[in-house]
Scaffold this motif. Structure first.
Motif, short mmCIF file in Angstrom:
data_model
loop_
_atom_site.label_atom_id
_atom_site.label_comp_id
_atom_site.label_asym_id
_atom_site.label_seq_id
_atom_site.Cartn_x
_atom_site.Cartn_y
_atom_site.Cartn_z
N TYR A 159 0.84 -1.21 0.00
CA TYR A 159 0.00 0.00 0.00
C TYR A 159 0.87 1.25 0.00
CZ TYR A 159 -4.41 -2.54 0.70
OH TYR A 159 -5.50 -3.34 0.53
N ILE A 160 1.95 1.23 0.77
CA ILE A 160 2.81 2.42 0.79
C ILE A 160 3.46 2.61 -0.58
CG2 ILE A 160 4.93 3.40 1.73
CD1 ILE A 160 4.29 2.36 4.35
N ASP A 199 4.22 5.57 -5.59
CA ASP A 199 4.39 5.51 -7.05
C ASP A 199 3.21 6.07 -7.83
OD1 ASP A 199 6.82 4.42 -6.61
OD2 ASP A 199 6.22 2.34 -6.98
N PHE A 200 2.00 5.89 -7.29
CA PHE A 200 0.84 6.17 -8.13
C PHE A 200 -0.15 7.19 -7.59
CE2 PHE A 200 2.03 1.63 -8.77
CZ PHE A 200 2.51 1.73 -10.06
N SER A 201 0.12 7.79 -6.42
CA SER A 201 -0.93 8.64 -5.85
C SER A 201 -1.20 9.87 -6.70
CB SER A 201 -0.57 9.05 -4.43
OG SER A 201 0.63 9.76 -4.45
N VAL A 228 -5.12 6.31 -6.03
CA VAL A 228 -4.66 5.85 -4.73
C VAL A 228 -4.80 7.01 -3.74
CG1 VAL A 228 -2.72 4.92 -3.43
CG2 VAL A 228 -3.06 4.25 -5.82
N GLU A 229 -5.74 6.89 -2.83
CA GLU A 229 -6.07 8.01 -1.93
C GLU A 229 -5.18 8.03 -0.70
OE1 GLU A 229 -8.74 9.97 -2.60
OE2 GLU A 229 -9.63 8.85 -4.26
N ILE A 235 -4.86 0.56 -11.09
CA ILE A 235 -3.69 1.27 -11.60
C ILE A 235 -3.53 0.96 -13.08
CG2 ILE A 235 -1.18 1.25 -11.52
CD1 ILE A 235 -1.68 1.02 -8.43
N GLY A 236 -3.45 2.05 -13.87
CA GLY A 236 -3.24 1.90 -15.31
C GLY A 236 -4.38 1.19 -16.01
N LYS A 237 -5.56 1.14 -15.34
CA LYS A 237 -6.66 0.40 -15.99
C LYS A 237 -7.61 1.36 -16.68
CE LYS A 237 -6.46 -3.54 -12.92
NZ LYS A 237 -7.02 -4.19 -11.76
#
Ligand SMILES: Nc1nc2c(ncn2[C@@H]2O[C@H](COP(=O)(O)OP(=O)(O)OP(=O)(O)O)[C@@H](O)[C@H]2O)c(=O)[nH]1
Ligand SMILES: [Mg+2]
Length: 317
Positions: free
Chosen positions: A22-23, A28-30, A35-36, A315-317
């Protein structure tokens, strides 16, 4: 690692893996993806829960380790009280030299036995006194060291010597017990009761009840009288120290595991403290904590992180 303990440690390891995933997803993606920030709150809560569970597990009073390695029971008392006679009585063989000369035992004499199903490492020690003889002095120093390691002390005093002044009991016992904490569980054995007149036996018994003395047993190593009562008291104490291995959560069984769990807990503490700063550094502590669990379970499992990231986040979807 098999069994209930293995399952427990693997669950903790999976929880840490999830927290790490999760971290990493947040780092990477927030910015671009979904990703909240509340992901981090969930991680913090999971780490805090794990911290609590680990602490509880470590505070099991070393029960599992004692069941595995034996409860350390140390016989101690003044010279000539009958300590070596007690060791021989309990292990039913002449393991230690017995003689009327005070100061006979010098080295620690150790034997293993089973009392009421509990494994015991029983040590006989030199009589405690201010010895002049250098060899005896070394013996007394070894006795005191052994007492520091005791899980349970069998304090042996000479009943015949104390009978004229039962008021001296507490002081005589105090001189035997290790001065430094933690206070150790103790059984008081008043030996040589075969030498007591009926009247002084009664006075001694009275002095032992209701006061601040530990559980006490009147014994004669010479005749064996009182042995059954002593064994009963002893098994009760052992049960208290070891707990019932069939109930409650599984206990730690190895000191090496304890050390890794302590290091794991330290790393979780550093995560909490570092959490307000660089998130990547804080995550490194979780990785370290997981590595310590892996040293116990035999699994390292760095590969699952990406699986969790793609499973739990869009992610990336
Ligand atoms: N009458 C009587 N004598 C005992 C009893 N237990 C031990 N003794 C005697 O007391 C003396 C000392 O016994 P030990 O067992 O050697 O005593 P200890 O406490 O190990 O003595 P140190 O090693 O010198 O500190 C011996 O002569 C034993 O035979 C008992 O229950 N009754
Ligand atoms: Mg002795």
């Amino acid at each position: 690692m098999e069994g209930e303990l293995g399952q427990l440690y693997r669950r903790w390891s999976q929880e840490l893996t999830q927290a790490l995933a999760y971290i990493e997803a947040f780092i990477d993606f927030s910015e671009d993806d979904n990703v909240e920030e509340d992901v981090l709150t969930r991680v913090d809560a999971a780490v805090a829960r794990l911290d609590q569970e680990l602490r509880g597990h470590l505070q099991d009073g070393r029960r599992g380790e004692r069941l595995r390695g034996g409860v350390h029971v140390v016989i101690a008392g003044p010279p000539n009280a009958g300590k070596s006679s007690l060791l021989n009585l309990l292990c039913q063989r002449p393991a230690a030299i017995v003689s009327p000369v005070p100061g006979t035992t010098r080295d620690v004499v150790e034997t293993t036995l089973n009392v009421g199903g509990y494994p015991v490492v029983l040590s006989d020690t030199a009589g405690l006194r201010d010895a002049r003889d250098p060899v005896e002095r070394e013996g007394v120093s070894r006795a005191r060291d052994r007492l520091q390691q005791a899980d349970l002390v069998l304090a042996v005093l000479d009943a015949a010597e104390l009978a004229p002044q039962p008021g001296r009991l507490a002081g005589a016992l105090q001189a035997v017990l290790p001065p430094s904490p933690p206070p150790r569980p103790c059984l008081l054995v008043l030996n040589k009761t075969d030498l007591l007149a009926e009247q002084s036996r009664g006075a001694l018994q009275e002095a032992c009840t209701g006061g601040s003395l530990p559980p006490t047993c009147l014994l004669s190593c010479m005749t064996g009288e009182g042995t059954a009562a002593l064994l009963h008291l002893l098994s009760g104490q052992l049960q208290h120290i070891c707990g019932d291995p069939l109930v409650g959560s599984p206990s730690l069984t190895q000191t090496r595991h304890r050390l890794h769990l302590i290091s794991c807990l330290d790393a979780l503490g550093r995560y909490h403290r570092g959490r307000g700063g660089d998130l990547a550094l804080a995550a490194e502590e979780l990785r370290l904590a997981r590595r310590h669990l892996g040293r116990i379970t035999g699994q390292v499992g760095a590969e699952d992180i990406l699986d969790i990231v793609f499973r739990d986040f869009c992610i990336g979807k």
